[in-house]
Design a protein around this motif. Structure first.
Motif, PDB file in Angstrom:
ATOM      1  N   ASP A 153       1.015  -1.213   0.185  1.00  0.00           N
ATOM      2  CA  ASP A 153      -0.001   0.219   0.054  1.00  0.00           C
ATOM      3  C   ASP A 153       0.786   1.357  -0.082  1.00  0.00           C
ATOM      4  OD1 ASP A 153      -1.685   2.302   0.912  1.00  0.00           O
ATOM      5  OD2 ASP A 153      -3.026   0.774   1.777  1.00  0.00           O
ATOM      6  N   LEU A 154       0.852   1.967  -0.971  1.00  0.00           N
ATOM      7  CA  LEU A 154       1.899   3.222  -1.195  1.00  0.00           C
ATOM      8  C   LEU A 154       1.506   4.363  -0.424  1.00  0.00           C
ATOM      9  CD1 LEU A 154       2.324   3.149  -5.032  1.00  0.00           C
ATOM     10  CD2 LEU A 154       3.941   2.539  -3.366  1.00  0.00           C
ATOM     11  N   ALA A 155       0.133   4.271   0.243  1.00  0.00           N
ATOM     12  CA  ALA A 155      -0.019   5.455   1.118  1.00  0.00           C
ATOM     13  C   ALA A 155       0.443   5.279   2.668  1.00  0.00           C
ATOM     14  CB  ALA A 155      -1.595   5.517   1.253  1.00  0.00           C
ATOM     15  N   THR A 156       0.295   3.962   3.132  1.00  0.00           N
ATOM     16  CA  THR A 156       0.657   3.471   4.377  1.00  0.00           C
ATOM     17  C   THR A 156       2.090   2.574   4.508  1.00  0.00           C
ATOM     18  OG1 THR A 156      -0.427   1.446   4.351  1.00  0.00           O
ATOM     19  CG2 THR A 156      -1.822   3.261   4.878  1.00  0.00           C
ATOM     20  N   GLY A 157       2.436   2.147   3.540  1.00  0.00           N
ATOM     21  CA  GLY A 157       3.635   1.219   3.501  1.00  0.00           C
ATOM     22  C   GLY A 157       3.234  -0.147   3.990  1.00  0.00           C
ATOM     23  N   GLU A 158       2.100  -0.531   4.181  1.00  0.00           N
ATOM     24  CA  GLU A 158       1.823  -2.016   4.717  1.00  0.00           C
ATOM     25  C   GLU A 158       1.940  -2.902   3.462  1.00  0.00           C
ATOM     26  OE1 GLU A 158      -2.139  -4.181   6.481  1.00  0.00           O
ATOM     27  OE2 GLU A 158      -2.273  -2.165   5.682  1.00  0.00           O
ATOM     28  N   GLN A 159       2.252  -4.157   3.835  1.00  0.00           N
ATOM     29  CA  GLN A 159       2.801  -4.929   3.003  1.00  0.00           C
ATOM     30  C   GLN A 159       2.072  -6.141   3.004  1.00  0.00           C
ATOM     31  OE1 GLN A 159       6.930  -5.764   2.262  1.00  0.00           O
ATOM     32  NE2 GLN A 159       7.401  -3.678   2.366  1.00  0.00           N
ATOM     33  N   PHE A 160       1.592  -6.702   1.954  1.00  0.00           N
ATOM     34  CA  PHE A 160       0.738  -8.063   1.835  1.00  0.00           C
ATOM     35  C   PHE A 160       1.520  -9.327   1.012  1.00  0.00           C
ATOM     36  CE2 PHE A 160      -1.734  -4.313   1.743  1.00  0.00           C
ATOM     37  CZ  PHE A 160      -2.735  -4.363   2.789  1.00  0.00           C
ATOM     38  N   GLU A 161       1.426 -10.429   1.777  1.00  0.00           N
ATOM     39  CA  GLU A 161       2.253 -11.471   1.159  1.00  0.00           C
ATOM     40  C   GLU A 161       1.587 -12.398   0.054  1.00  0.00           C
ATOM     41  OE1 GLU A 161       5.461 -11.819   2.554  1.00  0.00           O
ATOM     42  OE2 GLU A 161       5.378  -9.876   3.524  1.00  0.00           O
ATOM     43  N   ASN A 162       0.261 -12.171  -0.017  1.00  0.00           N
ATOM     44  CA  ASN A 162      -0.370 -13.154  -0.972  1.00  0.00           C
ATOM     45  C   ASN A 162       0.246 -13.030  -2.496  1.00  0.00           C
ATOM     46  OD1 ASN A 162      -1.760 -10.513  -0.638  1.00  0.00           O
ATOM     47  ND2 ASN A 162      -3.308 -11.276  -1.940  1.00  0.00           N
ATOM     48  N   TYR A 163       1.170 -12.093  -2.915  1.00  0.00           N
ATOM     49  CA  TYR A 163       1.470 -12.448  -4.134  1.00  0.00           C
ATOM     50  C   TYR A 163       2.868 -12.995  -4.373  1.00  0.00           C
ATOM     51  CZ  TYR A 163      -2.254  -9.321  -5.856  1.00  0.00           C
ATOM     52  OH  TYR A 163      -3.364  -8.614  -6.178  1.00  0.00           O
ATOM     53  N   ARG A 164       3.355 -13.352  -3.210  1.00  0.00           N
ATOM     54  CA  ARG A 164       4.798 -14.102  -3.283  1.00  0.00           C
ATOM     55  C   ARG A 164       4.702 -15.368  -4.243  1.00  0.00           C
ATOM     56  NH1 ARG A 164       9.136 -12.672  -0.045  1.00  0.00           N
ATOM     57  NH2 ARG A 164       8.736 -10.969   1.430  1.00  0.00           N
ATOM     58  N   GLY A 165       5.727 -15.607  -5.084  1.00  0.00           N
ATOM     59  CA  GLY A 165       5.769 -16.795  -5.925  1.00  0.00           C
ATOM     60  C   GLY A 165       5.014 -16.574  -7.102  1.00  0.00           C
ATOM     61  N   THR A 166       4.228 -15.465  -7.232  1.00  0.00           N
ATOM     62  CA  THR A 166       3.533 -15.294  -8.756  1.00  0.00           C
ATOM     63  C   THR A 166       4.414 -14.841  -9.685  1.00  0.00           C
ATOM     64  OG1 THR A 166       2.676 -13.154  -7.983  1.00  0.00           O
ATOM     65  CG2 THR A 166       1.434 -15.129  -7.248  1.00  0.00           C
TER      66      THR A 166
END
Length: 248
Positions: free
Chosen positions: A157-170
């Protein structure tokens, strides 16, 4: 929200040769600045010549930047990490934006859509401003116009810097990254035919996106790979991209 967009609810944009032009990599000014800052004036023409030879080897600065970047450290700068780190700092300042990009971003945001950057970033995601792409967005003052930075290493999220792992390996080329995007968008009631992917590369930006039902715009402003059956539209600038979206 504006009234021009009738169908489109999500927009993804590739970074290299789309949002930005790598042509400034051949800019002697960058190497001149690095040499002056390090007190290595005698190395400036050497670095410029090595970069020219690297470009000749791989044909385009785009390929150097995207697939052989480590050779800028090992060959151009001869393992001079201090010079290479300065190169990384200077590069976002000198890279240019695609024609019409700023105007497009103002318009699309006014229409209620904040696009996402969809990139095959090779390195692990760090905080905002620690990678080449978010450095560029910050340097150009456009980071607030984007919602997410989506890569095979995760989503940010470019506003908060929060990262999400669900795209790893795609990956973009296999299409699994687009599968994950569409999975998320469907939970928001957004269907593939309401999504637009903009990029210059057929095998990563256009073909896998089109096969999943997205509207595709092949961007030819920096590199034109030639006609592609999976391209719904072709645009040489973001002024043209805006015209296309207004007609949908």
């Amino acid at each position: 929200m504006g009234m021009a967009l009738k169908i489109v609810k999500w927009v993804g944009i590739d970074f290299g040769q789309c949002l930005m032009s790598p042509s400034s990599l051949r800019n002697p000014r960058m190497f001149g600045d690095i040499g002056k800052l390090l007190g290595k004036h005698e190395m400036i023409p050497v670095w410029i010549e090595r970069m020219r030879r690297l470009k000749e080897k791989y044909k385009t600065y785009s390929l150097v930047k995207e697939k052989h970047r480590e050779e800028i450290l090992t060959f151009v700068f001869d393992h001079d990490r201090e010079a290479y780190e300065l190169f990384g700092q200077k590069e976002p300042e000198l890279l240019s934006m695609a024609p019409g990009l700023r105007e497009f971003l103002i318009w699309i945001n006014a229409e209620g859509i904040r696009p996402s950057v969809v990139s095959e970033l090779k390195k692990t995601l760090g905080p905002v401003g620690t990678d080449m792409i978010t450095k560029f967005l910050i340097a150009k003052g456009i980071i607030g116009s984007f919602q997410y930075f989506i890569t095979p290493h995760g989503k940010m999220d470019l506003a908060t810097g929060e990262q999400f792992e669900n795209y790893r390996g795609t990956s973009k080329e296999s299409g699994t990254l687009y599968d994950e995007i569409l999975k998320e968008l469907r939970t928001q009631g957004i269907q593939p035919q309401e999504c637009v992917m903009i990029g210059d590369k057929r095998i990563t930006d256009i073909i896998p996106a089109k096969r999943r039902g997205l509207i595709t715009i092949q961007y030819t402003g920096h590199i034109d790979e030639g006609p592609c059956d999976e391209s719904d539209y072709v645009a040489e600038s973001f002024f043209k991209v805006k015209e296309i979206l207004e007609r949908l």
